[in-house]
Design a protein around this motif. Structure first.
Motif, PDB file in Angstrom:
ATOM      1  N   LEU A  79       0.982  -1.018  -0.211  1.00  0.00           N
ATOM      2  CA  LEU A  79       0.055   0.042   0.024  1.00  0.00           C
ATOM      3  C   LEU A  79       0.886   0.867  -0.069  1.00  0.00           C
ATOM      4  CD1 LEU A  79      -2.698  -0.975   2.740  1.00  0.00           C
ATOM      5  CD2 LEU A  79      -2.882  -1.204  -0.017  1.00  0.00           C
ATOM      6  N   GLU A  80       2.022   1.639   0.809  1.00  0.00           N
ATOM      7  CA  GLU A  80       2.878   2.518   0.984  1.00  0.00           C
ATOM      8  C   GLU A  80       3.458   2.640  -0.679  1.00  0.00           C
ATOM      9  OE1 GLU A  80       5.827   4.281   3.826  1.00  0.00           O
ATOM     10  OE2 GLU A  80       6.679   1.682   3.532  1.00  0.00           O
ATOM     11  N   ARG A  81       3.826   1.402  -1.604  1.00  0.00           N
ATOM     12  CA  ARG A  81       4.504   1.957  -2.798  1.00  0.00           C
ATOM     13  C   ARG A  81       3.034   2.377  -3.725  1.00  0.00           C
ATOM     14  NH1 ARG A  81       6.576  -3.248  -1.602  1.00  0.00           N
ATOM     15  NH2 ARG A  81       4.776  -4.555  -2.989  1.00  0.00           N
ATOM     16  N   GLU A  82       1.860   2.237  -3.540  1.00  0.00           N
ATOM     17  CA  GLU A  82       1.276   2.398  -4.143  1.00  0.00           C
ATOM     18  C   GLU A  82       0.132   3.838  -3.625  1.00  0.00           C
ATOM     19  OE1 GLU A  82      -0.921   0.508  -7.044  1.00  0.00           O
ATOM     20  OE2 GLU A  82       0.329  -0.884  -6.373  1.00  0.00           O
ATOM     21  N   ASN A  83       1.559   4.616  -2.692  1.00  0.00           N
ATOM     22  CA  ASN A  83       0.735   6.206  -2.124  1.00  0.00           C
ATOM     23  C   ASN A  83       0.012   6.291  -1.831  1.00  0.00           C
ATOM     24  OD1 ASN A  83       1.926   8.673  -1.560  1.00  0.00           O
ATOM     25  ND2 ASN A  83       0.263   9.246  -3.507  1.00  0.00           N
ATOM     26  N   VAL A  85      -1.003   4.738   2.210  1.00  0.00           N
ATOM     27  CA  VAL A  85      -0.136   4.480   2.774  1.00  0.00           C
ATOM     28  C   VAL A  85       0.975   5.122   3.353  1.00  0.00           C
ATOM     29  CG1 VAL A  85      -2.063   2.880   4.151  1.00  0.00           C
ATOM     30  CG2 VAL A  85       0.807   2.078   3.850  1.00  0.00           C
ATOM     31  N   ARG A  86       1.463   5.579   4.321  1.00  0.00           N
ATOM     32  CA  ARG A  86       2.279   6.362   4.800  1.00  0.00           C
ATOM     33  C   ARG A  86       2.695   5.864   6.602  1.00  0.00           C
ATOM     34  NH1 ARG A  86      -0.235  10.677   4.749  1.00  0.00           N
ATOM     35  NH2 ARG A  86      -0.370  11.726   6.057  1.00  0.00           N
ATOM     36  N   ARG A  87       4.293   5.186   6.500  1.00  0.00           N
ATOM     37  CA  ARG A  87       4.108   5.152   7.931  1.00  0.00           C
ATOM     38  C   ARG A  87       5.237   6.819   8.393  1.00  0.00           C
ATOM     39  NH1 ARG A  87       6.198   0.184   5.371  1.00  0.00           N
ATOM     40  NH2 ARG A  87       5.618  -1.460   6.209  1.00  0.00           N
ATOM     41  N   GLU A  88       4.615   6.429   9.683  1.00  0.00           N
ATOM     42  CA  GLU A  88       4.605   8.006  10.680  1.00  0.00           C
ATOM     43  C   GLU A  88       4.758   7.644  12.019  1.00  0.00           C
ATOM     44  OE1 GLU A  88       2.237  11.471  10.272  1.00  0.00           O
ATOM     45  OE2 GLU A  88       2.347  11.270   8.105  1.00  0.00           O
ATOM     46  N   ARG A  89       6.398   8.385  12.585  1.00  0.00           N
ATOM     47  CA  ARG A  89       5.918   8.308  13.821  1.00  0.00           C
ATOM     48  C   ARG A  89       4.305   8.476  14.925  1.00  0.00           C
ATOM     49  NH1 ARG A  89      10.084   4.602  15.004  1.00  0.00           N
ATOM     50  NH2 ARG A  89      11.644   5.165  14.115  1.00  0.00           N
ATOM     51  N   ASP A  90       4.768   8.014  15.576  1.00  0.00           N
ATOM     52  CA  ASP A  90       3.316   8.248  16.650  1.00  0.00           C
ATOM     53  C   ASP A  90       4.009   9.588  17.525  1.00  0.00           C
ATOM     54  OD1 ASP A  90       1.841   8.789  18.894  1.00  0.00           O
ATOM     55  OD2 ASP A  90       1.497   5.852  19.053  1.00  0.00           O
ATOM     56  N   VAL A  99       0.449   3.713  10.979  1.00  0.00           N
ATOM     57  CA  VAL A  99       0.651   3.914   9.472  1.00  0.00           C
ATOM     58  C   VAL A  99      -1.213   4.779   9.304  1.00  0.00           C
ATOM     59  CG1 VAL A  99      -0.212   2.158   7.773  1.00  0.00           C
ATOM     60  CG2 VAL A  99       0.798   1.104   8.801  1.00  0.00           C
ATOM     61  N   VAL A 100      -0.604   5.054   8.044  1.00  0.00           N
ATOM     62  CA  VAL A 100      -1.396   6.010   8.371  1.00  0.00           C
ATOM     63  C   VAL A 100      -2.308   5.950   6.374  1.00  0.00           C
ATOM     64  CG1 VAL A 100      -1.595   9.093   7.551  1.00  0.00           C
ATOM     65  CG2 VAL A 100       0.095   8.090   9.828  1.00  0.00           C
ATOM     66  N   LEU A 101      -3.472   6.635   6.672  1.00  0.00           N
ATOM     67  CA  LEU A 101      -4.042   6.178   5.157  1.00  0.00           C
ATOM     68  C   LEU A 101      -3.628   7.607   4.283  1.00  0.00           C
ATOM     69  CD1 LEU A 101      -5.941   4.403   3.644  1.00  0.00           C
ATOM     70  CD2 LEU A 101      -7.122   5.747   4.147  1.00  0.00           C
ATOM     71  N   ASN A 102      -3.389   7.872   3.193  1.00  0.00           N
ATOM     72  CA  ASN A 102      -3.141   8.971   1.995  1.00  0.00           C
ATOM     73  C   ASN A 102      -4.763   8.059   1.533  1.00  0.00           C
ATOM     74  OD1 ASN A 102      -3.438  10.327  -0.268  1.00  0.00           O
ATOM     75  ND2 ASN A 102      -2.073   9.612  -0.323  1.00  0.00           N
ATOM     76  N   ARG A 103      -6.270   9.305   1.951  1.00  0.00           N
ATOM     77  CA  ARG A 103      -7.433   9.493   2.157  1.00  0.00           C
ATOM     78  C   ARG A 103      -7.768   9.881   0.621  1.00  0.00           C
ATOM     79  NH1 ARG A 103     -10.625   8.608   6.980  1.00  0.00           N
ATOM     80  NH2 ARG A 103     -12.451   9.863   6.095  1.00  0.00           N
ATOM     81  N   GLU A 104      -7.400  10.758   0.607  1.00  0.00           N
ATOM     82  CA  GLU A 104      -7.075  11.267  -1.656  1.00  0.00           C
ATOM     83  C   GLU A 104      -6.905  10.546  -1.962  1.00  0.00           C
ATOM     84  OE1 GLU A 104      -5.601  14.622  -3.785  1.00  0.00           O
ATOM     85  OE2 GLU A 104      -5.986  15.452  -1.716  1.00  0.00           O
TER      86      GLU A 104
END
Length: 161
Positions: A79-83, A85-90, A99-104
């Motif tokens: 999913l990250e390769r597909e843009n 989701v991205r991983r972020e520090r809490d 894991v943060v969803l790229n809603r757009e």
């Protein structure tokens, strides 16, 4: 066996057959949705989990999805390769990664299939009375609870091996 029990058993058999058919068609439909969005078969359902529950750790995603942590890592990588989701520090605990969803991007890729479907769903519900909808709701709530229990039991057995 009484006629009442025979009639009930026949109805239960019919419901079980319909439930199996519905389950299969649900998998096929979600495969079609994923394919149209350029995703693996179930990845868009994991996106649904992120939409419903918000950003979360891979461990929490594992709990909600029933996937092993290794499988969740692979899914997040895809999913990250597909843009999507991205991983972020809490922000609260910098040792954790969420894991943060790229809603757009998710709505752009998956949204069209659901947009078309929603008008048809409204028409479907129009064919039921309010008491019938209560019965459908009761059935679905029971099936969801049953399914969650089955998933937990299977995962428990697998983790104890």
């Amino acid at each position: 066996m009484s006629k009442k029990n025979i009639g009930r058993n026949a109805k239960v058999d019919q419901i079980q057959e319909l439930t199996k058919e519905f389950s299969t068609l649900t998998v096929v439909m979600h495969q079609s949705i994923a394919q149209a969005a350029g995703l693996a078969a179930t990845d868009h359902k994991y996106i649904d989990l992120l939409l419903k529950h918000g950003s979360m750790t891979a461990g929490r995603l594992s709990e909600l999805s029933g996937l092993s942590t290794g499988s969740v890592t692979g899914m997040i990588d895809r999913l990250e390769r597909e843009n999507l989701v991205r991983r972020e520090r809490d922000p609260v605990d910098r040792r954790k990664v969420v894991v943060v969803l790229n809603r757009e991007e998710a709505f752009q890729r998956i949204g069209p299939a659901f947009k078309d479907m929603m008008a048809d769903v409204e028409k479907l519900y129009d064919g039921f009375t309010v008491p019938e909808l209560h019965t459908v709701q009761k059935y679905l709530e029971a099936v969801i609870a049953f399914t969650k229990k089955q998933i937990a039991g299977m995962n428990e057995k697998q983790s104890s091996r």
